[in-house]
Design a protein around this motif. Sequence first.
Motif, PDB file in Angstrom:
ATOM      1  N   UNK A 107     -10.337  -2.451  37.409  1.00 57.91           N
ATOM      2  CA  UNK A 107      -9.063  -1.739  37.369  1.00 57.91           C
ATOM      3  C   UNK A 107      -8.711  -1.412  35.915  1.00 57.91           C
ATOM      4  N   UNK A 108      -8.678  -0.142  35.581  1.00 57.01           N
ATOM      5  CA  UNK A 108      -8.332   0.278  34.229  1.00 57.01           C
ATOM      6  C   UNK A 108      -6.937  -0.200  33.827  1.00 57.01           C
ATOM      7  N   UNK A 109      -6.031  -0.217  34.778  1.00 61.68           N
ATOM      8  CA  UNK A 109      -4.647  -0.610  34.482  1.00 61.68           C
ATOM      9  C   UNK A 109      -4.579  -2.046  33.964  1.00 61.68           C
ATOM     10  N   UNK A 110      -5.465  -2.881  34.418  1.00 60.52           N
ATOM     11  CA  UNK A 110      -5.476  -4.279  33.975  1.00 60.52           C
ATOM     12  C   UNK A 110      -5.774  -4.395  32.492  1.00 60.52           C
ATOM     13  N   UNK A 111      -6.324  -3.351  31.902  1.00 56.20           N
ATOM     14  CA  UNK A 111      -6.651  -3.359  30.479  1.00 56.20           C
ATOM     15  C   UNK A 111      -5.709  -2.465  29.680  1.00 56.20           C
ATOM     16  N   UNK A 112      -4.619  -2.059  30.327  1.00 51.16           N
ATOM     17  CA  UNK A 112      -3.641  -1.207  29.664  1.00 51.16           C
ATOM     18  C   UNK A 112      -2.904  -1.915  28.545  1.00 51.16           C
ATOM     19  N   UNK A 113      -2.186  -1.129  27.756  1.00 49.96           N
ATOM     20  CA  UNK A 113      -1.513  -1.615  26.560  1.00 49.96           C
ATOM     21  C   UNK A 113      -0.017  -1.825  26.801  1.00 49.96           C
ATOM     22  N   UNK A 114       0.492  -2.952  26.333  1.00 52.44           N
ATOM     23  CA  UNK A 114       1.931  -3.203  26.351  1.00 52.44           C
ATOM     24  C   UNK A 114       2.475  -3.642  27.688  1.00 52.44           C
ATOM     25  N   UNK A 115       3.801  -3.717  27.737  1.00 50.98           N
ATOM     26  CA  UNK A 115       4.517  -4.198  28.912  1.00 50.98           C
ATOM     27  C   UNK A 115       4.203  -3.377  30.159  1.00 50.98           C
ATOM     28  N   UNK A 116       4.048  -2.071  29.982  1.00 50.54           N
ATOM     29  CA  UNK A 116       3.831  -1.180  31.126  1.00 50.54           C
ATOM     30  C   UNK A 116       2.354  -0.858  31.363  1.00 50.54           C
ATOM     31  N   UNK A 117       1.476  -1.554  30.665  1.00 54.28           N
ATOM     32  CA  UNK A 117       0.039  -1.374  30.856  1.00 54.28           C
ATOM     33  C   UNK A 117      -0.370   0.102  30.709  1.00 54.28           C
ATOM     34  N   UNK A 118       0.045   0.712  29.620  1.00 55.82           N
ATOM     35  CA  UNK A 118      -0.255   2.126  29.385  1.00 55.82           C
ATOM     36  C   UNK A 118      -1.754   2.332  29.207  1.00 55.82           C
ATOM     37  N   UNK A 119      -2.290   3.344  29.857  1.00 54.78           N
ATOM     38  CA  UNK A 119      -3.715   3.647  29.752  1.00 54.78           C
ATOM     39  C   UNK A 119      -3.967   4.992  29.076  1.00 54.78           C
ATOM     40  N   UNK A 120      -2.898   5.740  28.796  1.00 58.59           N
ATOM     41  CA  UNK A 120      -3.067   7.077  28.233  1.00 58.59           C
ATOM     42  C   UNK A 120      -2.038   7.345  27.148  1.00 58.59           C
ATOM     43  N   UNK A 121      -2.242   8.456  26.446  1.00 58.12           N
ATOM     44  CA  UNK A 121      -1.299   8.869  25.396  1.00 58.12           C
ATOM     45  C   UNK A 121      -1.456  10.374  25.196  1.00 58.12           C
ATOM     46  N   UNK A 122      -0.569  10.952  24.388  1.00 65.32           N
ATOM     47  CA  UNK A 122      -0.596  12.393  24.170  1.00 65.32           C
ATOM     48  C   UNK A 122      -1.845  12.799  23.382  1.00 65.32           C
ATOM     49  N   UNK A 123      -2.374  13.991  23.641  1.00 69.76           N
ATOM     50  CA  UNK A 123      -3.603  14.416  22.966  1.00 69.76           C
ATOM     51  C   UNK A 123      -3.403  14.685  21.478  1.00 69.76           C
ATOM     52  N   UNK A 124      -4.316  14.203  20.666  1.00 69.91           N
ATOM     53  CA  UNK A 124      -4.276  14.484  19.236  1.00 69.91           C
ATOM     54  C   UNK A 124      -4.451  15.984  19.023  1.00 69.91           C
ATOM     55  N   UNK A 125      -3.597  16.552  18.155  1.00 70.41           N
ATOM     56  CA  UNK A 125      -3.653  17.987  17.918  1.00 70.41           C
ATOM     57  C   UNK A 125      -2.759  18.784  18.836  1.00 70.41           C
ATOM     58  N   UNK A 126      -2.103  18.080  19.776  1.00 66.25           N
ATOM     59  CA  UNK A 126      -1.188  18.759  20.679  1.00 66.25           C
ATOM     60  C   UNK A 126      -1.868  19.279  21.927  1.00 66.25           C
ATOM     61  N   UNK A 127      -1.082  19.730  22.863  1.00 70.34           N
ATOM     62  CA  UNK A 127      -1.610  20.263  24.116  1.00 70.34           C
ATOM     63  C   UNK A 127      -0.990  19.589  25.313  1.00 70.34           C
ATOM     64  N   UNK A 128      -1.284  20.147  26.473  1.00 73.67           N
ATOM     65  CA  UNK A 128      -0.694  19.650  27.714  1.00 73.67           C
ATOM     66  C   UNK A 128      -1.391  18.388  28.195  1.00 73.67           C
TER      67      UNK A 128
END
Length: 240
Positions: free
Chosen positions: A38-59
């Motif tokens: 489970x990727x979520x089990x390795x997430x970051x922080x209290x909310x187990x974040x697995x993603x972030x905004x793209x470097x350089x911008x974009x959707x």
Amino acid sequence: MWRAVVVTLTPEIFPGPLGVSVTGRAQERSLWSLDTVDLRAHGIGKHRAVDDTPAGGGAGMVMRADVVAAAVDAGLSRLGALAPETPRLCLSPRGVPFTQAMARELAEGPGALLVCGRFEGIDERAIEARGLKQVSIGDYVLSGGEIAAMAVLDATLRHVPGVLGAAASLDEETFSGGLLEYPQYTRPRTFEGRDIPDVLIAGDHARVSEWRLAQQRALTRARRPDLLTFSEIDNESETE
């Protein structure tokens, strides 16, 4: 035993269709096994974040390299001594096309670790750092890599010894000889005014083989000319 480890945000959808029919029965007979990470089990922080905004911008959002790498490491640890020799695949529409030949090659090994992407994709650094080979099941985009992972596993497991009852049928399937498979027929002899071709019921096995090969070449030329090699084209010309 052939071992599959799938890294995914949705482990609950596995084994899905892999748990029924021939692959399901083969799993029950311990011909192959399936683990999920489970990727979520390795997430970051209290909310187990697995993603972030793209470097350089974009959707959209991009799956974090540290999260994916940690999940892959967890999957490799489950493989134990088999980890170094187990192929690591990342399902991606920008990967190399997955083929029947790749399925056979995978089946000959100890198993596979498959990473299912989501959102806008995976941080390239995780792909490079963990030596993931990107593969694609077609020129289209899915919501995630899970369906693609199931397709890869299903195509591969059919080549694992003992999974199919009639292993000889693999020799005549689509793509097995570089050509599409010939049309198939069975009873009744006549269906809504359409008859089984006479050559198939005449009892002449040599003529049946010739007819089937001709059908394979014709279908491949019409539907998938990209599969034809120069030698196959030459062979067709000689027989026309």
